[in-house]
Each structure stands twice: as C-alpha cells, then as structure tokens.
Write an enzyme that holds these catalytic residues in place. Sequence first.
Site, mmCIF file in Angstrom:
data_model
loop_
_atom_site.group_PDB
_atom_site.id
_atom_site.type_symbol
_atom_site.label_atom_id
_atom_site.label_comp_id
_atom_site.label_asym_id
_atom_site.label_seq_id
_atom_site.Cartn_x
_atom_site.Cartn_y
_atom_site.Cartn_z
ATOM 1 N N SER A 112 34.040 40.546 -16.853
ATOM 2 C CA SER A 112 35.510 40.468 -16.756
ATOM 3 C C SER A 112 35.945 39.204 -16.012
ATOM 4 O O SER A 112 36.899 38.535 -16.437
ATOM 5 C CB SER A 112 36.089 41.712 -16.082
ATOM 6 N N ASP A 156 28.112 33.924 -17.975
ATOM 7 C CA ASP A 156 29.307 34.659 -18.410
ATOM 8 C C ASP A 156 30.342 33.738 -19.052
ATOM 9 O O ASP A 156 30.892 34.051 -20.115
ATOM 10 C CB ASP A 156 29.955 35.398 -17.219
HETATM 11 O O1 PMV Z 1 28.040 39.613 -13.181
HETATM 12 P P1 PMV Z 1 27.037 40.340 -13.971
HETATM 13 O O2 PMV Z 1 26.832 41.728 -13.534
HETATM 14 O O3 PMV Z 1 27.240 40.213 -15.470
HETATM 15 O O4 PMV Z 1 25.591 39.633 -13.678
HETATM 16 C C1 PMV Z 1 25.331 38.363 -14.128
HETATM 17 C C2 PMV Z 1 23.883 38.215 -14.389
HETATM 18 C C3 PMV Z 1 23.010 37.730 -13.240
HETATM 19 O O5 PMV Z 1 21.875 37.152 -13.867
HETATM 20 C C4 PMV Z 1 22.566 38.911 -12.398
HETATM 21 C C5 PMV Z 1 23.676 36.699 -12.330
HETATM 22 C C6 PMV Z 1 23.918 35.349 -12.989
HETATM 23 O O6 PMV Z 1 24.723 34.578 -12.423
HETATM 24 O O7 PMV Z 1 23.323 35.028 -14.028
#
Ligand code: PMV
Length: 326
Positions: A112, A156
């Site tokens: 999100s 993300d």
């Molecule tokens: O924010 P999340 O829960 O989607 O986690 C991201 C994935 C991790 O590998 C744990 C952290 C990262 O920055 O890649």
Amino acid sequence: MKASAYAPGKIILIGEHFVVYGKPAIVMAINIGVKVIAEKRADCIVHISSNLGFFGKYKNQKFESESMELNSRKHLEPVKIASETVLKELDKRCGLNIEIHSDLPIAVGLGSSGALAVSTVAAIGKLLGANFSEKEIIKLSFEAEKYVHLHPSGIDQAVSTYGGVIVFDRNRGVSRLNIETGIPIVIGNTGIQRNTGMLVKSVRIKKDMFANVINSLIHTGGQLTSEAIDVLKKGNLKQFGELMDINHGLLTALGVSNDALDRLVNSAKKSGALGAKLTGAGGGGCMVALSTSDNRKKIANAIRLAGGTPILAEKTEVGVKTWLNH
Ligand code: PMV
C-alpha cells in the site's frame, strides 16, 4: 484542473528478505490499488485527505491534523515527502490538495505505501506537466518509501510502476516475466499490522549474530528464485508451488513467520493449495496460496475458517497510469 494517478498493490511470490541482500525476487501486481487526485492551491498549504480516515494539512512544514485518528501524521507524512520531492525535482513551488482513495489494507505486505508513493508522484507530475518516465517515478517515490520502511529494496515501487509479474534485483534492475499460464492465487490476511523496517532489521541482527548460517540461507533464497523463474517460464505451477513451500520454510528459519501466518498457510495447503507462504515482510500481514483455477473458493473458505480474511485478487498487467480530470 485536477490530475489523477492509479498504481496497483502487489504480492511477492518468491524471494522477500533475500532481495534486501541482492538476491532476485518475483513479484506480481494485483488488481487492488491506490488512486491519488492532485490539484494546485493558490496558497502554499499541502492538504491531504484519505478515504482511510486520515486528514490534515502542512503549512510551512507544520502539520495540523483534521481527523480524530492519532496516527494521521504518520500516514500522511510519506505523501508530503513524495509531493515535496516532485516539487523540488521540477523546481516549482505551490500548494496542493491531495486526495487518496485506497482499496489496499495498510501495513500487511500488499504494497500500500509503495502504491501510494508511486501514484502521488505520478499524479503531481501529471498536474505540473512533467512527463515522468517509469524510472523517474521509481526514483522519486523512493524518498517516501524510505520514510515508511527505513531501508527498502525498492521492490514495491518497481512493481507498482511497471505492473505485471517482474523479477526485481537490486543490482541488476527489473525484468518483466511474460508468462503464458494464469497464476491463480488466494491472499489470506491475518489482520496483524506490522512494520517492515523492524522485520528487515530483525533479520540483519540475526545475520550479524550467525553470519555463516544466515548467509547460507540467503544464498539458498537466491537459488530458489532462479529455479522459480525457470519453472514459471515453463508454466509449471505445481513445481512453483513446491518452491513457495520451501520459501516459507526459509522465511520461518529467518524468524519472520508467526502462528497466525502458519495457521493460514497450513489451512490453505490442507485444502489443496499447490503452495503457500507468507508474503512481504512477515510478522503478521498476509500469506499467499497458489491455487488451481477451480479451487480458489475452497482455499478462501479454509483461510476464513482458520481466522484470516481471504482476498481473491488477480494479477494485473497494468502499472501506474495517469490522466487529467477537466
Ligand atoms: O513491505 P512488505 O511487507 O511488502 O515487505 C517488503 C519485502 C522485504 O523484502 C521484506 C523488504 C524489502 O524492502 O524488500
């Protein structure tokens, strides 16, 4: 005039945490996301409102909450950071009204904050006549993500920007995986909100304490993703599911799973999932089960009976998009 942007959320199919240490991960954009609408103001105030109940304004860096939510500032600060980053990049000064419409639950691993940062950057860019490339959107949204996650890998924003299924590698960048088969999934939300930065830190502490052991796990995590890329390209979902199971085991060994996640993962497996694992940082948040196309409802039901909230999301090929509202 107003400008809008929409960016999708995501699930990590394979490779979270290991991706922080330079290993590749496979991530898929989902058809649930965040829309941001931006408009210029005549004054220098940045006013932000969110359908999740957070409202407030920034006047000369000073925040004034307009909602009963105690956490308003924490949730709105990344939006303010993203807007300041864009204004600085474009060498512009103006006040803004920013409206957020999010369908993604927050702090449960569905991306999100990444989708919010990407759509904020894209909407304000569009409003101010900048034609940001995908790479620029990813770069500019990183500042907001750093505020939320401390040392994020950038996975993300990348998937929110490009959409589809991508292989993300911190060092080698992003490549799109064009897959012939569908990837039927069921997401299970434990409802436990958690902090990605703290979970990443917990793994780092373990790595400092048991360097050889954790480095071996990280190495195996990298192998796992390489293997998973091959089987996904061949459309072999059964083997991909098995690799997801192994991935859950490795993440459990890193200490980032918990009872609630394990319960949902086990119930999905018992109801016929091809594979199931936590997705994202762990510590709560969501798990994802890989299903055959005709078994999703059964898995969703099992997740509900095990105390989770099932989410029947689908893959989307669409990344960030912008438009003007006249
Ligand atoms: O924010 P999340 O829960 O989607 O986690 C991201 C994935 C991790 O590998 C744990 C952290 C990262 O920055 O890649």
